[in-house]
Enzyme design. Structure first.
Site, PDB file in Angstrom:
ATOM      1  N   ASP A 216     -16.999  19.185   6.123  1.00  0.00           N
ATOM      2  CA  ASP A 216     -15.911  18.251   6.411  1.00  0.00           C
ATOM      3  C   ASP A 216     -15.586  17.522   5.104  1.00  0.00           C
ATOM      4  O   ASP A 216     -16.282  17.645   4.094  1.00  0.00           O
ATOM      5  CB  ASP A 216     -16.261  17.293   7.560  1.00  0.00           C
ATOM      6  CG  ASP A 216     -14.981  16.717   8.195  1.00  0.00           C
ATOM      7  OD1 ASP A 216     -13.904  16.827   7.580  1.00  0.00           O
ATOM      8  OD2 ASP A 216     -15.055  16.141   9.302  1.00  0.00           O
TER       9      ASP A 216
HETATM   10  C1  NOJ Z   1     -11.717  14.966   8.235  1.00  0.00           C
HETATM   11  C2  NOJ Z   1     -11.793  15.390   9.667  1.00  0.00           C
HETATM   12  O1  NOJ Z   1     -13.022  15.003  10.235  1.00  0.00           O
HETATM   13  C3  NOJ Z   1     -11.606  16.880   9.864  1.00  0.00           C
HETATM   14  O2  NOJ Z   1     -11.567  17.169  11.231  1.00  0.00           O
HETATM   15  C4  NOJ Z   1     -10.377  17.337   9.164  1.00  0.00           C
HETATM   16  O3  NOJ Z   1     -10.135  18.703   9.406  1.00  0.00           O
HETATM   17  C5  NOJ Z   1     -10.546  17.046   7.681  1.00  0.00           C
HETATM   18  N1  NOJ Z   1     -10.655  15.609   7.507  1.00  0.00           N
HETATM   19  C6  NOJ Z   1      -9.404  17.590   6.821  1.00  0.00           C
HETATM   20  O4  NOJ Z   1      -8.268  16.848   6.998  1.00  0.00           O
END
Ligand code: NOJ
Length: 683
Positions: A216
């Site tokens: 993430d």
């Molecule tokens: C953080 C989020 O938790 C995740 O779900 C997302 O895909 C990413 N950012 C990218 O934007």
């Protein structure tokens, strides 16, 4: 890029932009490997569909698949070949803002919906120019953040991990999801991104996942904040060795991986394996045959906001609406809904009624502000006898993607006009709830009421006119206990996306008979959270004595609305439950469902089981089948469910799936608390 140090982008969009970058990768780097372009396409790209939690309320897998399909068609036309969706995190905590992004509290329903979304994104042929790679996220446990506070610690027992959290991911892997995103949280003391048990032992070894794991955003570097890695270099070592293949935004691999291999901290085979996994996805997407297949400006022009997409968005928006209450005000004898089309003088009250932005929801990085059909616009198509008063503002959630609009949350100066309007109207439609940016990532709440002064506004209007239809817009279950007691009609409209106004108007005026069912329990009070339909019985389910049983002294154990609940303008009865258990591998349950009302309508028949005695105790109820169908007034049909080992077994505390013989209860009905029951013994 020209040095070949970039393999994928996120948040780049537009056919021409993507083509430019792809050309550099293909023509100007040493190896000429095309890039992945990832994007959060969560409930639509330009055309916005209901927020995922809302859409889950449709229980309509075909409509959900179509919404993901159209999202992929639009996004792929704009250069995107990879989405960070679906989120398949199960969550039982309405305080957690990201419940809006999932399919609710139940593993069985959540798994089916996750699979429908993956099919929609990836289609049958990943190399087609309008299909994109999907991501099952967040691996794992993210939905169990303590106290619902975003990014907080996750500490769950093995039974919950194996039976509640992991199954949607396993199903996604079995169905061929191309990527899995790990998670910000620790799981039982080990951060997910550095978690070898999750990523290597379970995902890659036991489940044979052959796509890749992406971290993430910055979750690699956060291993230091967790107190798991000493510094960024150590974080790179731990994440790579634990099986996190691609580093999103930590710059840990690009900075340190070469050195870590040279010093023997990370074996080259670990890097080779990660590279192979990422390349495999690029091959499957067809990027090596034609790196520009997702960069067609003409297709982009034709597909974005294509009118056919609005039709599909309206269809699923209507199906996602849940009718929570529909009664009449003393003396009238006629339910408030649907509204007669010749109704005189309707007052519409609440800032959200006139809002074209908030109903678009939280995840809409590519879409355009103020593009929703507002509820007022939708209602005006039905009647001109309609007047509007804002009454009170709705508290704006914080956004990093646009300038937040600040409002005075305590401002009740609009009450007077709203109350006067209600006094001179026959019917009042109040549109209240949360702003679209009040749920989603990093939007946890400790209260589950109507924010700001909306509750006071509701009470002030109720004092002068009881003919109120309350339309809720929200990204999570709300504890609207006062409203449930007093307000005759309540409609749950979530944030339904581009077509919300038309969808709400069609339901309120009876052109669409609502059929949505809650995918998450609504609590009576925030103190009951986490509250869910499938807990264990405890040793003291009571009430055996006055005091010493599992309960609260100041609130009922019961929810405000149970999981699976939703009304219709018609009514359904269940009868003739029969269980055919001759073949233990294939137990057949049949029931008759009849439409006993005056209108055609759709029903979701739900089958729940209870495994009465097991070596690891089982929940008091578990959804194991559902069927959605339409019945004409007076029509009946037989509905059939099949229970196999997959439905009757469970994971023990070592993570082994077992099926134990013994007695099972079965219940079939229109929600998780009402239905007809039977039992059988599994031999
Ligand atoms: C953080 C989020 O938790 C995740 O779900 C997302 O895909 C990413 N950012 C990218 O934007």
């Amino acid at each position: 890029m020209r040095k070949g140090m970039v393999g994928a982008f996120l948040n780049v969009k537009g056919a021409n932009n993507v083509r430019k970058l792809q050309e550099i990768a293909v023509k100007e780097t040493r190896l000429g490997i095309p890039l992945l372009f990832g994007f959060d396409i969560i409930h639509g790209y330009k055309t916005l569909f209901p927020i995922p939690l809302g859409e889950a309320a449709s229980w309509d897998l075909a409509a959900i698949e179509k919404s993901a399909r159209i999202s992929a068609i639009e996004a792929s036309a704009a250069g995107i070949n990879w989405t960070f969706a679906p989120m398949v995190d199960i969550s039982r905590d309405a305080r957690w803002g990201r419940v809006m992004e999932g399919a609710g509290e139940d593993t069985y329903l959540g798994t089916k919906i996750g699979l429908a979304r993956i099919r929609g994104f990836q289609g049958d042929d990943l190399s087609a120019n309008n299909t994109i790679a999907a991501t099952a996220k967040h691996f794992a446990g993210y939905g169990f953040a303590e106290a619902g506070r975003e990014y907080n610690t996750v500490d769950v027992g093995t039974s919950t991990l194996y039976n509640v959290i992991l199954p949607p991911f396993k199903a996604a892997v079995d169905a061929g999801v191309q990527t899995v995103m790990n998670s910000f949280n620790t799981l039982n003391g080990v951060p997910a991104t550095g978690n070898k048990m999750l990523q290597r032992d379970i995902l890659k070894d036991a489940w044979k996942f052959n796509g890749f794991v992406v971290s993430d955003w910055g979750s690699g570097m956060e291993l230091t904040d967790h107190g798991f890695a000493r510094d960024l270099k150590h974080a790179a070592e731990l994440s790579a060795n634990a099986g996190s293949d691609m580093d999103m935004e930590s710059y840990a691999y690009v900075t340190y991986l070469k050195e870590l291999v040279e010093t023997g901290k990370v074996e080259i085979k670990v890097v080779d394996d990660a590279v192979k996994r990422i390349l495999r996805v690029k091959f499957k997407l067809g990027l090596f045959d034609d790196p520009y297949r997702y960069c067609d400006a003409a297709r982009e022009k034709e597909m974005l906001y294509n009118p056919a997409h609005a039709v599909a968005a309206l269809d699923v928006a209507r199906k996602s609406i849940v009718l929570l209450k529909n009664e009449y005000v003393k003396g009238s004898g006629i339910n408030l809904l649907p509204i007669a089309k010749n109704q005189q003088q309707i007052a519409v009250i609440g800032a959200l009624a006139d809002d074209k932005n908030s109903p678009l929801g939280n995840w809409r990085l590519a879409s355009d502000d103020n593009t929703a059909v507002s509820v007022m616009e939708g209602l005006k198509k039905y009647t001109s006898n309609i007047r509007y008063a804002k009454g009170a503002d709705v508290v704006r959630g914080k956004t990093e993607f646009g300038s937040p609009v600040t409002v005075n949350e305590a401002d009740s100066s609009g009450f007077k006009a709203a109350v006067q309007l209600a006094m001179s109207s026959e019917l009042v439609i109040m549109v209240l709830g949360e702003h679209g940016y009040q749920s989603g990532e990093a939007r946890s709440r400790t209260k589950l009421d109507l924010p700001g002064v909306q509750q006071q506004l509701l009470e002030a209007v109720y004092a002068v006119n009881k003919n109120i239809v309350l339309v809720l817009m929200n990204g999570r279950p709300l504890a609207i206990t006062w409203a449930q007691e007093k307000i005759p009609a309540i409609v749950e409209a979530w944030q339904l996306g581009s077509q919300i106004g038309n969808a709400v108007a069609q339901v309120l005026f009876g052109d669409h008979n609502p059929s949505g069912k809650l995918p998450m329990t609504f609590p009576r009070s925030v103190g009951q959270v986490p509250i869910y339909y499938n807990p264990y019985n405890t040793g003291r389910p009571g009430p055996k004595t006055e005091v010493f049983w599992s309960h609260y002294s100041d609130e009922s154990n019961k929810p405000l609305y149970p999981f699976g609940f939703g009304l219709s303008y018609t009514s359904f009865t269940y009868s003739n439950l029969a269980i055919h258990d001759e073949d233990p591998a294939n137990i057949k349950v049949t029931v008759t469902v009849k439409n006993t009302g005056k209108l055609e309508g759709e029903e979701v028949a739900q089958l729940y089981i209870r495994d009465k005695t097991a070596s690891v105790v089982r929940p008091i109820k578990e959804l194991k089948g559902f069927s959605k169908f339409s019945l004409k007034a007076g029509e009946a049909r037989q509905v059939e469910f099949i229970l196999t080992a997959a439905e009757l077994g469970f994971y023990d505390n070592t993570g082994t799936f077992i099926v134990e013989p013994g007695e099972f209860d079965v219940m079939v009905g229109g929600n998780s608390t009402e239905g007809i029951s039977g039992k059988f013994t599994l031999k």
